[in-house]
Design a protein around this motif. Structure first.
Motif, PDB file in Angstrom:
ATOM      1  N   LEU A  75       0.618  -0.812   0.216  1.00 36.09           N
ATOM      2  CA  LEU A  75       0.269   0.037   0.337  1.00 36.09           C
ATOM      3  C   LEU A  75       0.611   1.035   0.156  1.00 36.09           C
ATOM      4  N   ARG A  76       0.360   2.046  -0.236  1.00 35.45           N
ATOM      5  CA  ARG A  76       1.299   3.486  -0.351  1.00 35.45           C
ATOM      6  C   ARG A  76       0.304   4.931   0.435  1.00 35.45           C
ATOM      7  N   ALA A  77       0.711   5.834   0.935  1.00 33.43           N
ATOM      8  CA  ALA A  77       0.205   6.867   0.713  1.00 33.43           C
ATOM      9  C   ALA A  77       0.995   7.985   1.234  1.00 33.43           C
ATOM     10  N   ARG A  78       0.284   9.120   1.617  1.00 32.60           N
ATOM     11  CA  ARG A  78       1.203   9.865   1.490  1.00 32.60           C
ATOM     12  C   ARG A  78       0.732  10.490   2.669  1.00 32.60           C
ATOM     13  N   LEU A  79       1.962  11.269   3.144  1.00 34.92           N
ATOM     14  CA  LEU A  79       1.834  11.601   4.700  1.00 34.92           C
ATOM     15  C   LEU A  79       2.443  12.869   4.565  1.00 34.92           C
ATOM     16  N   PRO A  80       1.523  14.012   4.993  1.00 40.38           N
ATOM     17  CA  PRO A  80       1.950  15.583   4.934  1.00 40.38           C
ATOM     18  C   PRO A  80       3.354  15.843   5.285  1.00 40.38           C
ATOM     19  N   GLU A  81       4.064  16.900   4.881  1.00 44.15           N
ATOM     20  CA  GLU A  81       5.062  17.458   5.620  1.00 44.15           C
ATOM     21  C   GLU A  81       4.374  17.480   6.891  1.00 44.15           C
ATOM     22  N   GLY A  82       5.632  17.207   7.395  1.00 47.02           N
ATOM     23  CA  GLY A  82       5.629  17.913   9.436  1.00 47.02           C
ATOM     24  C   GLY A  82       4.972  16.857   9.961  1.00 47.02           C
ATOM     25  N   LYS A  83       3.885  15.839   9.249  1.00 46.12           N
ATOM     26  CA  LYS A  83       3.895  14.780  10.519  1.00 46.12           C
ATOM     27  C   LYS A  83       5.193  13.912  10.430  1.00 46.12           C
TER      28      LYS A  83
END
Lengths: 290, 363
Positions: free
Chosen positions: B327-335
Motif C-alpha cells: 500500500l502507498r500513502a501520502r504523508l503530509p509535511e510535518g507529520k
C-alpha cells in the motif's frame, strides 16, 4: 584545441590523407604535370606553359563535342528526373507488390555498361532486333548506324532505360520517409492531389532529388562506354561526346599534353555545374522572401 | 460547431475480425456535446487515436455510424466533415509562409482573396502569430508550429470540432503550460467542440471539462476530473489516475467490517450493506491521499510494516506491507515519520469497494 604543432590528432587524419593523396591528389597532379609540358619521349620534355590549354580551348571539334554533351545531359535530366518521380509516385507503397516492383525497377542498374551497349545494338538492329525490326515494319527506315537522329534516339532510350531506375529508387525512398500525418493533414485541409505533391511530397524529397540530380548530371556528362559500344561516336561525329573525343586525342593520337589540359577543363566544368545545381537546390524554398 | 454522436462504433484493423481481441476499438456508443472540451485519456495502444481518426474520417469504422448534428457522416472523407486535427508533431507546409499555411485550407475550398485575408488575420491575432505571418513556417519554433497547425483548423469558420492527437509531445516543458492555456483560451473564445487525446493525466485533467478514460478498446469511465479521482468506476481508472494510483487489497466482509487477513477495517453502513450483497471477489480501494499513516498506534488503526519512504518535497510517499499487500500513502509535511511499523487508518468516507474490478454503487 588551437594547437597546430605537435598535435597527436594529425596522426588520426594521416590514413585518410594518404588514401586521398594516392587516389586523387597525386593522379590529378600528374595530369597537371602533363598539361604543362610537351613530352617527346622518356627524358625529353619541354615546359610549354598554357599553350595546350589555349590549343584545346580554341579547338572547334571540342566546342562541338561540348555542346553535344550539354544537349545530351540536359535531355537526360529533363526526361529522367520527372519520369523517375512519376514512377516512384505510382509504385505500390507496401506489401509484396512493393518488393517485387523495387526489384524489377532496379534490374537495369545491375547490368554492366558495355553489356548494355551490346544489348541495345542487337535490340535496335533493323534486320533481327526486336525494336529495330518492329519500327522498320511500320514503314520508317530506322538505323542508328546510318542516321544521326536515330543514333541519338537509341542512345537516349538506352540511357533513360538504364538510369531512370536510380532516380526512381531515390525518389521512392524519399517518399516513404514522409510521415503519414502530412497526408492526413493535407486531406483534412482539402488539398488536391496536385497540391499534396507540390507542397508536401516535392519539398520533402528535395534532399534525395538533389543527390539524384547530381549523380545523373555527373554520370551523363561523363558518358563513354555506351556510345563507344553502340556507335563509336558516329555516324560522323553525331555522338562524339567529350569523353569519346578525349580518348581519341589521348589514346588514338597519343597527344598527352592537350589531352591532359582537356581533362582538367572537363573536370572543372563538372565541378562548376555540380556546385551550381547544389546551391540552387539547397536554396529553393528555404530562404526568406526578400 | 456540432454535436458528435458515435452510434455503436467498433473498429478492427484486421479484415475479418473473429473475436473481441481482434478489435482495436470494441464498442463505443457516446455523444460529444457541442462546445464541450473533452480529453481522451488512456495508456498507449488503448484505441484513443483510432477513435480520433474515426471521428475525423481518416478511418471508416468496421461497424456503427458517426453522426454530426444528427447527420450521418460515416462514409464522408475528412475534407467534407469540417473537422480540424492537430497531430503529435507539427505538420506544416515547409515551403510556404505562415500566412500561406493558414490560408491553405481556405484556398483549397475556393474562397476569394479578401475573405481569406480577413479570416487569416483574425486567426493570427487569436494565436499571437501576427508578427510572423510573412516568415517561412519552417523556421519557427515547435510551439509556434503547433499553433499554426491549430490555426489551419481555426480559419475555417464552419469547423465542427478540433481534434488533438497528443499535441504537446514535442513541446518544451515550460512552453507546454503556455500552449495549454492558449488552447483553453481559444476554447472559451470560440466555443468549439474540442477533443484532446493524451496519455498524460495532468494534461487531461487541466484541459478538459469531461475526461474519457479508455482501456483496451473500451471507454471505462466518463466524468469530471473530480469524479474520476474520487469515484473511479473501474480498478483501471483508480490505478491510472493519480500519482501514485489507488491502493487495492482483496477483502472479505464481516458485518460492517472489511477483513484483510484477520485485520478488520470499519466501513460505513451504506458501503457495508452494498458489500453484503456481493460476497466474492471483493477488493477495497483507497487513494494514497486519504490513507492515513501514523507513527504510533491510534484508535481503529491497522498495523503494517514500512518498506520505503520517498521524499517528494512537500510530502512523502510511504510504502507499507499489510499482510502481504503493498500500500502507498501520502504523508503530509510535518507529520511524524514512522520507522519500522506504521499504523494505518482508513477513513470511512474514502473507502471504495470493487466487485469483479468494478466499483460497487447503490444501484
Amino acid at each position: 584545441m588551437d594547437k597546430w604543432k605537435d598535435n597527436k590528432a594529425w596522426f588520426l587524419v594521416l590514413p585518410v590523407f594518404i588514401l586521398v593523396a594516392f587516389s586523387a591528389i597525386i593522379p590529378l597532379m600528374t595530369v597537371v604535370n602533363y598539361s604543362l609540358q610537351d613530352i617527346f619521349g622518356p627524358g625529353q620534355r619541354v615546359f610549354v606553359g598554357t599553350e595546350w590549354f589555349q590549343e584545346v580551348l580554341s579547338d572547334k571539334r571540342l566546342h562541338d563535342a561540348l555542346w553535344r554533351q550539354f544537349l545530351f545531359s540536359g535531355l537526360v535530366l529533363l526526361i529522367e528526373m520527372p519520369l523517375g518521380i512519376l514512377i516512384a509516385l505510382m509504385m505500390p507503397k507496401k506489401g509484396w507488390a512493393a518488393s517485387v516492383s523495387l526489384v524489377l525497377i532496379a534490374l537495369p542498374l545491375l547490368i554492366p555498361w558495355n553489356v548494355i551497349g551490346t544489348i541495345w545494338i542487337i535490340f535496335t538492329r533493323p534486320d533481327i532486333g526486336l525494336f529495330g525490326a518492329a519500327i522498320n515494319s511500320l514503314g520508317t527506315a530506322f538505323d542508328h548506324t546510318a542516321r544521326s537522329s536515330d543514333a541519338w534516339i537509341t542512345l537516349m532510350l538506352m540511357e533513360v532505360w538504364h538510369w531512370t531506375p536510380l532516380v526512381v529508387l531515390l525518389a521512392y525512398a524519399g517518399l516513404r520517409a514522409i510521415p503519414e500525418a502530412y497526408f492526413q493533414a493535407a486531406k483534412i485541409d482539402g488539398a488536391s492531389t496536385w497540391a499534396t505533391f507540390w507542397y508536401i511530397q516535392l519539398p520533402k524529397m528535395r534532399g534525395v532529388l538533389t543527390i539524384a540530380l547530381l549523380l545523373r548530371f555527373m554520370d551523363s556528362f561523363l558518358i563513354y562506354a555506351e556510345p563507344f559500344v553502340l556507335t563509336g561516336g558516329g555516324p560522323g561525329n553525331a555522338t562524339t561526346f567529350l569523353s569519346i573525343y578525349l580518348v581519341k586525342i589521348a589514346v588514338g593520337q597519343f597527344d598527352l599534353g592537350p589531352a591532359a589540359a582537356f581533362s582538367l577543363v572537363y573536370f572543372l566544368i563538372i565541378l562548376l555545374f555540380s556546385w551550381l545545381f547544389y546551391q540552387v537546390l539547397q536554396n529553393v524554398g528555404k530562404g526568406e522572401k526578400a | 460547431m456540432a454535436k458528435i454522436t458515435l452510434d455503436n462504433v467498433a473498429h478492427s484493423y484486421i479484415a475479418n475480425p473473429r473475436d473481441e481481441t481482434d478489435y482495436a476499438l470494441r464498442l463505443i456508443d457516446n455523444i460529444w456535446d457541442d462546445g464541450g472540451a473533452y480529453a481522451l485519456l488512456g495508456p498507449s495502444g488503448c484505441g484513443k487515436t483510432t477513435l480520433l481518426n474515426i471521428i475525423s474520417g481518416l478511418l471508416t469504422p468496421s461497424k456503427g455510424r458517426v453522426l454530426y448534428d444528427g447527420k450521418d457522416v460515416t462514409d464522408l472523407p475528412p475534407e467534407k466533415r469540417n473537422i480540424a486535427q492537430v497531430f503529435q508533431f507539427p505538420v506544416l507546409y515547409d515551403t510556404m509562409t505562415v500566412f500561406d499555411n493558414l490560408a491553405f485550407p481556405l484556398k483549397n475550398r475556393g474562397f476569394n482573396k479578401e475573405d481569406i485575408k480577413t479570416r487569416v488575420l483574425e486567426v493570427a491575432q487569436i494565436l499571437d502569430l501576427t508578427k510572423s505571418l510573412n516568415q517561412k513556417a519552417a523556421r519557427l519554433s515547435a510551439d509556434a508550429k503547433q499553433k499554426i497547425s491549430l490555426g489551419r483548423g481555426l480559419v475555417r469558420s464552419d469547423v465542427a470540432a478540433i481534434l488533438f492527437d497528443e499535441p504537446l509531445t514535442v513541446i518544451d516543458p515550460h512552453l507546454k503550460w503556455q500552449l495549454r492555456c492558449k488552447l483553453k483560451e481559444v476554447h472559451e473564445q470560440l466555443k468549439l467542440t474540442l477533443l484532446y487525446v493524451t496519455h498524460d493525466q495532468v494534461e487531461a485533467l487541466t484541459f478538459a471539462d469531461q475526461v474519457i478514460v479508455m482501456y483496451e478498446g473500451e471507454i471505462v469511465q466518463i466524468g469530471t476530473p473530480q469524479e474520476l479521482f474520487e469515484n473511479p468506476s473501474h480498478k483501471f481508472v483508480g490505478y491510472f489516475i493519480g500519482s501514485p494510483g489507488m491502493n487495492f487489497i482483496p477483502c472479505k466482509i464481516d458485518g460492517n467490517k472489511a477483513m484483510v487477513n484477520g485485520a478488520g477495517i470499519e466501513l460505513d453502513d451504506t458501503t457495508a450493506s452494498m458489500a453484503n450483497k456481493a460476497s466474492e471477489n471483493l477488493e477495497l480501494g483507497i487513494r494514497p491521499l486519504y490513507l492515513q499513516v501514523h507513527a504510533k498506534e491510534v484508535e481503529n488503526s491497522v498495523r503494517a510494516s514500512v518498506k520505503t519512504i520517498e521524499d517528494q518535497g512537500n510530502f512523502k510517499i510511504v510504502t507499507v506491507h499489510l499482510s502481504g499487500h503493498i500500500l502507498r500513502a501520502r504523508l503530509p509535511e510535518g507529520k511524524p515519520t514512522p520507522s519500522e511499523n506504521a499504523w494505518l487508518k482508513f477513513p470511512k468516507d474514502w473507502i471504495r469497494l470493487f466487485h469483479n474490478e468494478k466499483l460497487l454503487t447503490h444501484k
